[in-house]
Scaffold this active site. Structure first.
Site, mmCIF file in Angstrom:
data_model
loop_
_atom_site.group_PDB
_atom_site.id
_atom_site.type_symbol
_atom_site.label_atom_id
_atom_site.label_comp_id
_atom_site.label_asym_id
_atom_site.label_seq_id
_atom_site.Cartn_x
_atom_site.Cartn_y
_atom_site.Cartn_z
ATOM 1 N N GLY A 1 5.975 10.412 -13.225
ATOM 2 C CA GLY A 1 6.238 9.057 -13.709
ATOM 3 C C GLY A 1 7.656 8.579 -13.499
ATOM 4 N N THR B 1 9.924 9.485 -11.349
ATOM 5 C CA THR B 1 10.253 9.271 -9.932
ATOM 6 C C THR B 1 9.583 8.019 -9.379
ATOM 7 O OG1 THR B 1 10.517 11.642 -9.640
ATOM 8 C CG2 THR B 1 10.181 10.351 -7.636
ATOM 9 N N ARG C 1 -6.538 -2.926 12.118
ATOM 10 C CA ARG C 1 -6.548 -3.035 13.573
ATOM 11 C C ARG C 1 -7.659 -3.919 14.105
ATOM 12 N NH1 ARG C 1 -6.003 3.333 14.058
ATOM 13 N NH2 ARG C 1 -6.866 3.073 11.958
ATOM 14 N N LYS D 1 0.880 3.892 -2.070
ATOM 15 C CA LYS D 1 0.222 5.160 -2.430
ATOM 16 C C LYS D 1 1.193 6.120 -3.107
ATOM 17 C CE LYS D 1 -3.400 5.089 1.126
ATOM 18 N NZ LYS D 1 -2.939 4.040 2.059
ATOM 19 N N PHE D 2 1.751 5.689 -4.238
ATOM 20 C CA PHE D 2 2.658 6.544 -5.007
ATOM 21 C C PHE D 2 1.933 7.832 -5.395
ATOM 22 C CE2 PHE D 2 4.353 2.265 -5.690
ATOM 23 C CZ PHE D 2 5.702 2.473 -5.432
ATOM 24 N N ALA D 3 2.704 8.928 -5.485
ATOM 25 C CA ALA D 3 2.050 10.218 -5.750
ATOM 26 C C ALA D 3 2.986 11.226 -6.425
ATOM 27 C CB ALA D 3 1.510 10.802 -4.450
ATOM 28 N N ASP D 4 3.919 10.750 -7.287
ATOM 29 C CA ASP D 4 4.876 11.689 -7.884
ATOM 30 C C ASP D 4 4.854 11.545 -9.415
ATOM 31 O OD1 ASP D 4 7.043 13.525 -8.117
ATOM 32 O OD2 ASP D 4 7.842 12.827 -6.203
ATOM 33 N N ASP E 1 0.858 -1.198 0.000
ATOM 34 C CA ASP E 1 0.000 0.000 0.000
ATOM 35 C C ASP E 1 0.894 1.248 0.000
ATOM 36 O OD1 ASP E 1 -1.982 1.850 0.425
ATOM 37 O OD2 ASP E 1 -2.534 1.118 2.422
HETATM 38 O O1 S5P Z 1 -8.681 5.560 2.067
HETATM 39 C C1 S5P Z 1 -7.945 4.744 2.587
HETATM 40 C C2 S5P Z 1 -7.016 4.017 1.838
HETATM 41 C C3 S5P Z 1 -6.261 3.048 2.478
HETATM 42 S S1 S5P Z 1 -5.297 2.009 1.493
HETATM 43 N N1 S5P Z 1 -8.074 4.473 3.911
HETATM 44 C C4 S5P Z 1 -7.292 3.537 4.558
HETATM 45 O O2 S5P Z 1 -7.480 3.325 5.764
HETATM 46 N N2 S5P Z 1 -6.324 2.840 3.843
HETATM 47 C C5 S5P Z 1 -5.414 1.884 4.522
HETATM 48 O O3 S5P Z 1 -6.171 0.803 5.052
HETATM 49 C C6 S5P Z 1 -4.639 2.476 5.692
HETATM 50 O O4 S5P Z 1 -3.389 3.007 5.261
HETATM 51 C C7 S5P Z 1 -4.462 1.284 6.615
HETATM 52 O O5 S5P Z 1 -3.313 0.558 6.264
HETATM 53 C C8 S5P Z 1 -5.682 0.422 6.331
HETATM 54 C C9 S5P Z 1 -6.809 0.558 7.326
HETATM 55 O O6 S5P Z 1 -6.397 0.129 8.600
HETATM 56 P P1 S5P Z 1 -7.410 0.010 9.840
HETATM 57 O O7 S5P Z 1 -6.522 -0.381 10.992
HETATM 58 O O8 S5P Z 1 -8.067 1.336 10.034
HETATM 59 O O9 S5P Z 1 -8.413 -1.082 9.469
#
Ligand code: S5P
Length: 269
Positions: free
Chosen positions: A102, A104, A237, A97-100, A95
């Site tokens: 192309g 980079t 969690r 979440k690249f955001a730069d 996860d």
């Molecule tokens: O919009 C988002 C996108 C993501 S990928 N909201 C999120 O919570 N996530 C990810 O999902 C976040 O970075 C974390 O790793 C997971 C949710 O974790 P939780 O402990 O709240 O279930």
């Protein structure tokens, strides 16, 4: 209103016609293991990650990592995750979440200490930089049979990924082609009825609480899979916070997610 056509299909039938090998593997795994659960293993020690992964493996189709939070990272961790993915039958989603731009992101994805493209089947990107981010990541990931998803929406309160932004993300995915961009992080079916078979992968899932006090917003597996038509639930969690109940919680979410999927198929049959 008629249900979105994808939500009337089984995961198996979608696997059969998917052009991307990672999406195919994911959908096949979901059907075989009867699970649409992706566990997000957001802990900071390699041994703890591997311990949680081994415990949840029977109940998941996918394991999601944030590799940059690992304090004792070595590439051996990534190799072990990849080995476990084959042995215990799941897909790996970094996860990042690249955001730069192309150029980079191509380097961030393929190089550095993490070498994400070499071990993570799936990764994700924000669309803020425009379509260059998709081609940049594709240069490193496509030849390896990897897949990319775009953040079309987010689960956190007050986020800016809505309306026209979400529509533009979906449009970028259409233009990129399903052999590389296989879907979205989104809270509902952001794709249209006549779109290709995109996966909607959804975080913010919890059975016991509605928030975390830091902006996260939780919905139940039933709300996400049945009501909103999403394909994969991401749970973090909710599964690993009680260290003594990791497998039991994974089983609980697996069962809730699968029941919601079966009810969705019955509704639309
Ligand atoms: O919009 C988002 C996108 C993501 S990928 N909201 C999120 O919570 N996530 C990810 O999902 C976040 O970075 C974390 O790793 C997971 C949710 O974790 P939780 O402990 O709240 O279930």
């Amino acid at each position: 209103m008629a249900p979105h056509p994808v939500t009337t299909k089984t995961y198996a039938s979608r696997a059969a016609s998917h052009p991307n090998s990672t999406a195919r593997r994911l959908l096949e795994t979901m059907e075989r293991k009867k699970t649409n659960l992706c566990v997000s293993v957001d802990v900071t020690k390699s041994a703890e990650i591997l311990d949680i992964v081994r415990q949840v493996a029977p109940y998941v189709c996918m394991v999601k990592t944030h590799i940059d939070i690992v304090e004792d990272f070595t590439i051996d961790l990534a190799h072990e995750l990849r080995r476990l993915a084959d042995e215990l039958d799941f897909v790996i989603f970094e996860d990042r979440k690249f955001a730069d731009i192309g150029n980079t992101v191509e380097l961030q994805y393929s190089s550095g200490v993490h070498k994400i493209a070499s071990w993570s089947h799936l990764t994700n990107a924000h669309v803020v930089p425009g379509p260059g981010i998709i081609t940049g990541l594709g240069a490193a990931g496509k030849p390896l049979g990897n897949a990319l998803i775009l953040l079309a929406e987010m689960s956190s309160a007050g986020n800016l990924a809505s309306g026209e932004y979400t529509e533009k993300a979906v449009q970028m995915a259409r233009e990129a082609g399903l052999d590389w961009v296989v879907g979205f992080i989104a809270m509902h079916r952001v794709d249209k009825a006549d779109d290709p078979d995109f996966l909607v992968i959804t975080p913010g899932v919890g059975l016991d609480v509605r928030g975390d006090g830091r902006g996260q917003q939780y919905r139940t597996p039933h709300e996400v899979v049945h009501d909103s038509g999403c394909d994969v639930i991401i749970v973090g969690r909710g599964i690993y916070k009680n260290k003594d109940a990791v497998a039991a919680e994974a089983k609980r979410y697996q069962e809730a997610g699968w029941k919601a999927y079966e009810e969705r198929l019955q509704r639309t049959a």
